[in-house]
Design a protein around this motif. Structure first.
Motif, PDB file in Angstrom:
ATOM      1  N   UNK A  14       0.834  -1.202   0.000  1.00 18.59           N
ATOM      2  CA  UNK A  14       0.000   0.000   0.000  1.00 18.59           C
ATOM      3  C   UNK A  14       0.872   1.257   0.000  1.00 18.59           C
ATOM      4  N   UNK A  15       1.968   1.228   0.747  1.00 16.71           N
ATOM      5  CA  UNK A  15       2.889   2.364   0.801  1.00 16.71           C
ATOM      6  C   UNK A  15       3.483   2.622  -0.576  1.00 16.71           C
ATOM      7  N   UNK A  16       3.945   1.566  -1.217  1.00 16.94           N
ATOM      8  CA  UNK A  16       4.554   1.718  -2.543  1.00 16.94           C
ATOM      9  C   UNK A  16       3.536   2.206  -3.571  1.00 16.94           C
ATOM     10  N   UNK A  17       2.303   1.722  -3.478  1.00 15.58           N
ATOM     11  CA  UNK A  17       1.252   2.167  -4.388  1.00 15.58           C
ATOM     12  C   UNK A  17       0.971   3.657  -4.189  1.00 15.58           C
ATOM     13  N   UNK A  18       0.889   4.080  -2.926  1.00 16.93           N
ATOM     14  CA  UNK A  18       0.647   5.496  -2.625  1.00 16.93           C
ATOM     15  C   UNK A  18       1.813   6.360  -3.090  1.00 16.93           C
ATOM     16  N   UNK A  22       2.842  10.288  -5.472  1.00 11.07           N
ATOM     17  CA  UNK A  22       3.487  11.436  -4.840  1.00 11.07           C
ATOM     18  C   UNK A  22       3.906  11.131  -3.413  1.00 11.07           C
ATOM     19  N   UNK A  23       3.963  12.176  -2.593  1.00 12.32           N
ATOM     20  CA  UNK A  23       4.397  12.045  -1.205  1.00 12.32           C
ATOM     21  C   UNK A  23       3.373  11.253  -0.405  1.00 12.32           C
ATOM     22  N   UNK A  71      -1.943   4.941   6.610  1.00 11.53           N
ATOM     23  CA  UNK A  71      -1.581   5.660   5.391  1.00 11.53           C
ATOM     24  C   UNK A  71      -2.783   6.538   5.068  1.00 11.53           C
ATOM     25  N   UNK A  72      -2.543   7.844   4.923  1.00 14.00           N
ATOM     26  CA  UNK A  72      -3.625   8.800   4.680  1.00 14.00           C
ATOM     27  C   UNK A  72      -3.866   9.017   3.209  1.00 14.00           C
TER      28      UNK A  72
END
Length: 72
Positions: A14-18, A22-23, A71-72
């Motif tokens: 999920x982090x990599x997708x976000x 961008x940031x 993750x926001x």
């Protein structure tokens, strides 16, 4: 916003997708409480999550810790 109970493969994906968009704004329980802050510096790879500890002056692996993350 998505909540995770650990920094497992689901969090890392999920982090990599976000990050592709961008940031990434995120928090990690007890380590990073402000989603807008860039400190401490985190590195998220396919297999690990680490952050740079100023106190210890080294990178600390937290991949296997039971930490809540958002993750926001």
């Amino acid at each position: 916003m998505k909540t995770f109970n650990s920094l497992d493969i689901n969090f890392r994906r999920a982090f990599k997708q976000a990050a592709k968009q961008g940031t990434v704004k995120f928090t990690v329980e007890g380590i990073k409480d402000d989603p807008d802050s860039i400190y401490p510096m985190f590195e998220v790879s396919n297999n690990h999550v680490t952050y740079y500890s100023v106190q210890r002056q080294e990178s600390v692996c937290i991949t296997d810790k039971e930490l809540k993350a958002v993750i926001y």
